[in-house]
Design a protein around this motif. Structure first.
Motif, PDB file in Angstrom:
ATOM      1  N   VAL A 157     -20.520  56.543  15.982  1.00 31.67           N
ATOM      2  CA  VAL A 157     -19.013  57.038  16.015  1.00 31.67           C
ATOM      3  C   VAL A 157     -19.138  58.308  14.951  1.00 31.67           C
ATOM      4  O   VAL A 157     -19.493  58.073  13.804  1.00 31.67           O
ATOM      5  N   GLY A 158     -19.008  59.531  15.658  1.00 30.60           N
ATOM      6  CA  GLY A 158     -19.307  60.554  14.665  1.00 30.60           C
ATOM      7  C   GLY A 158     -17.833  60.996  14.106  1.00 30.60           C
ATOM      8  O   GLY A 158     -16.661  61.077  14.835  1.00 30.60           O
ATOM      9  N   THR A 159     -17.719  61.541  12.809  1.00 30.36           N
ATOM     10  CA  THR A 159     -16.517  61.958  12.313  1.00 30.36           C
ATOM     11  C   THR A 159     -17.169  62.617  11.036  1.00 30.36           C
ATOM     12  O   THR A 159     -18.074  62.427  10.523  1.00 30.36           O
ATOM     13  N   ARG A 160     -16.111  63.555  10.283  1.00 34.38           N
ATOM     14  CA  ARG A 160     -16.339  64.193   9.142  1.00 34.38           C
ATOM     15  C   ARG A 160     -15.811  63.225   8.108  1.00 34.38           C
ATOM     16  O   ARG A 160     -16.046  63.388   6.894  1.00 34.38           O
ATOM     17  N   GLU A 161     -15.137  62.215   8.249  1.00 32.82           N
ATOM     18  CA  GLU A 161     -14.559  61.328   7.313  1.00 32.82           C
ATOM     19  C   GLU A 161     -15.419  60.106   7.264  1.00 32.82           C
ATOM     20  O   GLU A 161     -14.923  59.037   7.518  1.00 32.82           O
ATOM     21  N   VAL A 162     -16.648  60.157   7.211  1.00 34.26           N
ATOM     22  CA  VAL A 162     -17.711  58.836   7.297  1.00 34.26           C
ATOM     23  C   VAL A 162     -17.193  57.907   6.178  1.00 34.26           C
ATOM     24  O   VAL A 162     -17.212  56.459   6.862  1.00 34.26           O
TER      25      VAL A 162
END
Length: 192
Positions: A157-162
């Motif tokens: 799952v890719g996100t900037r809010e890791v």
């Protein structure tokens, strides 16, 4: 043009690009032991001298279609071996599958690797996460990508809010095999 049609075309283009990436996976994905499963199959079966990159891609596509159709509960994914001419097949251990695969694709250089999860299982989880994108957006987590790993280990799952996603996603999905990675949104340009 209908915005849903544009989105569907963009997603289809992204899916095609993802398949190409999976077929030519990075060494990290295809490295022996990367699955955490059983011991790697060090020597490919078949005749690797007959296969160039294009032939291996075509063989991988045929093998993938066969396994999805005939062994969906075991098949996890497929990549080309970056170390040499071979197709790496990730699957849940099955002597029946291995025998059928080696018999049906005897001329293809194959390396078999154990996988903890089948693609069918990971794809269902990935679809659930995609369906929850708005739920996560309202909670301050923008999901930028969702993909089942071809080695059968997890859904990435890719996100900037890791950090936030790493803490929050398990609350909704429990012990599901997730791997949260840093990924910026991708701007998709629809085809004309």
């Amino acid at each position: 043009m209908d915005p849903n049609h544009r989105t569907n075309r963009a997603v289809a283009g992204l899916a095609a690009a993802l398949l190409s990436c999976l077929l030519t996976a990075t060494a990290a994905c295809a490295a022996p032991g990367a699955t955490g499963g059983g011991s790697p199959d060090p020597t490919p079966s078949g005749d690797s001298r007959r296969y160039g990159h294009a032939e291996l891609e075509a063989a991988a596509a045929r093998i993938s279609a066969y396994l999805q159709r005939e062994h969906p509960d075991h098949y996890a994914g497929i990549v080309l071996d970056p170390a040499g001419p071979a197709v790496i097949v990730y699957r849940r251990a099955s002597a029946e599958l291995d025998t059928a695969l080696r018999r049906r694709f005897a001329d293809v250089p194959l390396k078999l690797r154990d996988a903890p999860h089948a693609a069918r299982e990971l794809d269902a989880l990935a679809e659930r996460i995609r369906g929850d994108a708005e739920h996560w957006r309202r909670r301050g987590i923008t999901i930028t990508s969702v993909a089942a790993r071809p080695d059968g280990t997890a859904v990435e799952v890719g996100t900037r809010e890791v950090a936030k996603a790493t803490a929050e996603l398990p609350k909704r999905y429990g012990e599901a095999p997730l791997r949260v990675i840093g990924a910026n949104p991708t701007l998709l340009t629809p085809s004309p």
